[in-house]
Design an enzyme around this catalytic site. Structure first.
Site, short mmCIF file in Angstrom:
data_model
loop_
_atom_site.label_atom_id
_atom_site.label_comp_id
_atom_site.label_asym_id
_atom_site.label_seq_id
_atom_site.Cartn_x
_atom_site.Cartn_y
_atom_site.Cartn_z
CG ASP A 397 -5.85 -2.09 9.48
OD1 ASP A 397 -4.80 -2.56 9.01
OD2 ASP A 397 -6.52 -1.20 8.91
CD GLU A 400 1.62 -3.66 10.21
OE1 GLU A 400 1.12 -3.87 9.10
OE2 GLU A 400 1.05 -2.96 11.10
CG ASP A 463 5.75 2.53 -6.58
OD1 ASP A 463 5.94 1.99 -5.47
OD2 ASP A 463 5.74 3.75 -6.76
#
Length: 644
Positions: A397, A400, A463
């Site tokens: 996970d 970033e 969305d």
């Protein structure tokens, strides 16, 4: 000031280039074999024309009013404005535009978004094409876009865009790029792709390094041809195909069912329910909160008193077992002090560990994957878990660059900060083989691993809901990540679980995607849902030979496995804007139902003769047809029975 044109030819593609600058004597322009139509008039604009259209670029937008360009002799074309210099150089079917600042704090050019454009950054709303969603300026770095949905791009992002006009834009690595996609005329469609270079957070200003803005403008006949010609110039093809069982059989994650309340009993019951309900598995994934403390990499004995026995028992029942892993260590964990002492965390320039925060920790260190010693220690802990418990592989996970602390240094070229962190993270975890998954990718296309879409919400719309699945799939493919792992079927159920219809439609939408991942359990609804999901898994299994074949093609050519409709009809408007259907190779067209209560479905058929599953009718493309009498059992797809 006027003069006659100078002509040139690029690889058989005729280009006309119109440069707008000030106070330049056209007769003295350096050509160096640069055979083109070049005209200089008042203003600043770069146009690149070719057989299918043209690229228009507003350039030099930060030059002071009245700046005068003087000819220089670099590249194929060069202008020196004193405060900055621009050099344009032919490379293959591309032109490289290189700005260097001498006395400017920002360099900025804007590409006009004429036609339709694709690529760039992963987005929460994931428009296809991208001009459907204007965006304000943000640093173009890998980020957890769910933290700032209307600003940040996601973890699978490349500074690479292609257009229906047969153009491609690639910004060179090492540029401190700020990106905006503005709507200048108020029609809710973006008009420009604005590239701004400046040394500002989160980018550093390396000593002795000039501010530059370097990008390539490449052209070809159409969007497909420019992609096939341009992608290999800047990116690598995958070197292999990931785990075939993960391609064939569903992944079962404990996350949506139990969230952080996972333990050995629940994992066992979860696995037995999968088996009892007649589903195959590629593995059971033990998700969040199996550790004693986030980052310790030690099993919580209260939740998992005998993990080796649990894994062994699951193996005996035919399951493989994977474990959720992240790059953080919370500062209240025992291993934090050790890692801090050894210098394994991201630090500042003085060598002091800088803490960050993440969704499971308000104060944590983040492993520095540009430090080989840190990588060795961190990965060895995972190897030790495999050795001691028999765990088969891992779900990785985060990764970033937005999770880096505000102040940081990395052990690589400073010009590549901060997104280089993502590259080193993926490089490190890829050593665990083709059974892993990440949710990030930048410059890491060569690794034959699964790349997961970021968490989706359990809603229908655009969305971050069901209707972003196919645009996300197509986006990943164009950027060179063919082995897409869609998010959990039905979404993550963070607020509410999906209803029966949404869950079934989500499963059906996944049917022909590269992999399936269940976490919300089908038998939590009713027997009909179970049967419909079994049909999905059965159909998915049938196309695995095709996906494997296309995977080999991706290795050889870089072509995506899951392809946009325009792959077969790159000059047709209906194909260029089709955002809720996708091709598997060239001969299977999947058109999932993604609207609540839908009883009919519009389908854009590419060229060729197409047969709809469950029908003997042959439809001739290109054409747009309407499929009627849609029911909740409908899985709509077509196979091409004749090629062009």
């Amino acid at each position: 000031m006027q003069s006659g044109p100078i002509r040139f030819l690029f690889l058989g593609i005729s280009l006309n280039v119109l440069f707008f600058a000030r106070c330049v004597d056209l007769q003295s322009l350096p050509t160096k074999g640069f055979h083109s139509n070049i005209e200089i008039v008042e203003g600043r604009e770069l146009r690149i024309k070719h057989s299918h259209g043209q690229v228009n670029i507003d350039w030099g937008l930060t030059l002071p009013e009245g700046a005068e360009g003087v000819n220089c002799t670099e590249g194929n074309f060069c202008l020196d404005f004193d405060v900055a210099k621009v050099v344009i150089t032919q490379e293959d079917h591309c032109q490289k535009v290189s700005w260097t600042a001498r006395n400017l704090t920002e360099l900025k050019d804007c590409v006009l978004l004429e036609g339709h454009w694709y690529g760039g950054g992963e987005q929460v709303t994931q428009p296809w094409p991208i001009e459907k969603a204007p965006r304000r300026e943000t640093p173009f770095v890998t980020a957890d876009m769910l933290q700032k949905k209307d600003l940040w791009y996601g973890g699978v992002s490349e500074a690479y865009w292609i257009s229906s006009q047969g153009a491609a834009i690639r910004v060179e690595e090492g540029i401190p790029l700020f990106l905006s996609v503005p709507d200048n005329d108020g029609d809710d469609l973006a008009d420009q792709l604005c590239l701004s270079s400046r040394f500002e957070d989160p980018f550093s200003a390396p000593d002795g390094v000039d501010l530059t803005l370097n990008y390539y403008v490449c052209t070809a006949e159409n969007v497909k041809e420019v992609h096939l010609a341009t992608y290999p110039k800047f990116f690598s093809n995958p070197t292999g195909i990931p785990d075939l069982r993960m391609l064939r059989d569903p992944i079962w994650s404990t996350w949506a069912e139990y969230h952080t309340k996972v333990n050995d009993t629940r994992v066992w019951d979860f696995a037995m329910a999968i088996k009892d309900n007649g589903f195959n598995n590629s593995q059971v994934e033990i998700d969040d909160n199996w550790e004693t403390c986030y980052g310790n990499a030690e099993w919580n004995p209260e939740r998992f008193p005998d993990p080796a026995r649990l894994v062994d028992d699951l193996h005996n029942e035919g399951f493989r077992v994977t474990l959720w892993i992240h790059p953080f260590i919370n500062d209240n964990c025992e291993s934090f002090s050790y890692a801090d002492e050894k210098g394994y965390f991201v630090k500042d320039a003085q060598g002091v560990t800088q803490k960050t925060h993440w969704w499971q920790g308000l104060s944590a260190g983040i492993i520095d994957f540009t430090n080989p010693a840190a990588v060795g220690w961190w990965t060895q802990r995972l190897v030790d878990i495999q050795t001691s418990t028999g765990i088969d592989s891992f779900k990785f996970d985060a990764g970033e660059s937005s999770w880096l602390p505000k102040v940081f240094t990395l052990n690589v070229d400073e010009r590549l900060w901060p997104s280089v962190y993502t590259q080193y993270y993926v490089d490190a975890v890829s050593e665990f083989g083709g059974m892993i998954e990440t949710r990030v990718g930048q410059g890491t296309q060569r690794h034959p691993i699964f790349v997961r879409m970021l968490d989706k919400d359990s809603v229908w719309g655009t969305d971050n809901g069901l209707r972003t699945m196919i645009p996300s799939l197509l986006h990943f493919g164009i950027l060179g990540y063919p082995y897409v792992l869609p998010d959990m079927i039905g979404g993550n159920a963070y607020v509410l679980k999906p209803g029966e219809e949404l869950f079934v439609r989500w499963a059906q939408a996944n049917t022909f995607m590269p992999a399936l991942q269940f976490s919300i359990l089908p038998w939590g609804f009713n027997e009909q849902v179970v049967k419909r999901c079994q049909e999905v898994t059965s159909l998915h299994t049938e196309i695995i030979p095709l996906i494997s074949k296309l995977g080999q093609e991706a290795i050889e050519t870089g072509a995506p496995i899951m392809r946009p409709t325009w792959w077969l009809c790159p000059d047709l408007e209906s194909c260029l804007t089709a955002d809720q259907q996708f091709l598997v190779g060239d001969d299977l067209l999947s058109v999932p139902v993604v609207f609540k209560g839908a009883s009919e479905l519009s389908v854009v058929l590419p060229p060729g003769d197409w047969k709809m599953a469950g029908s003997e009718t042959i439809y001739k493309g290109p054409n747009t047809i309407t499929v009627q009498n849609i029911t909740l059992d409908s899985i709509v797809y077509f196979t091409r029975v004749t090629s062009l």
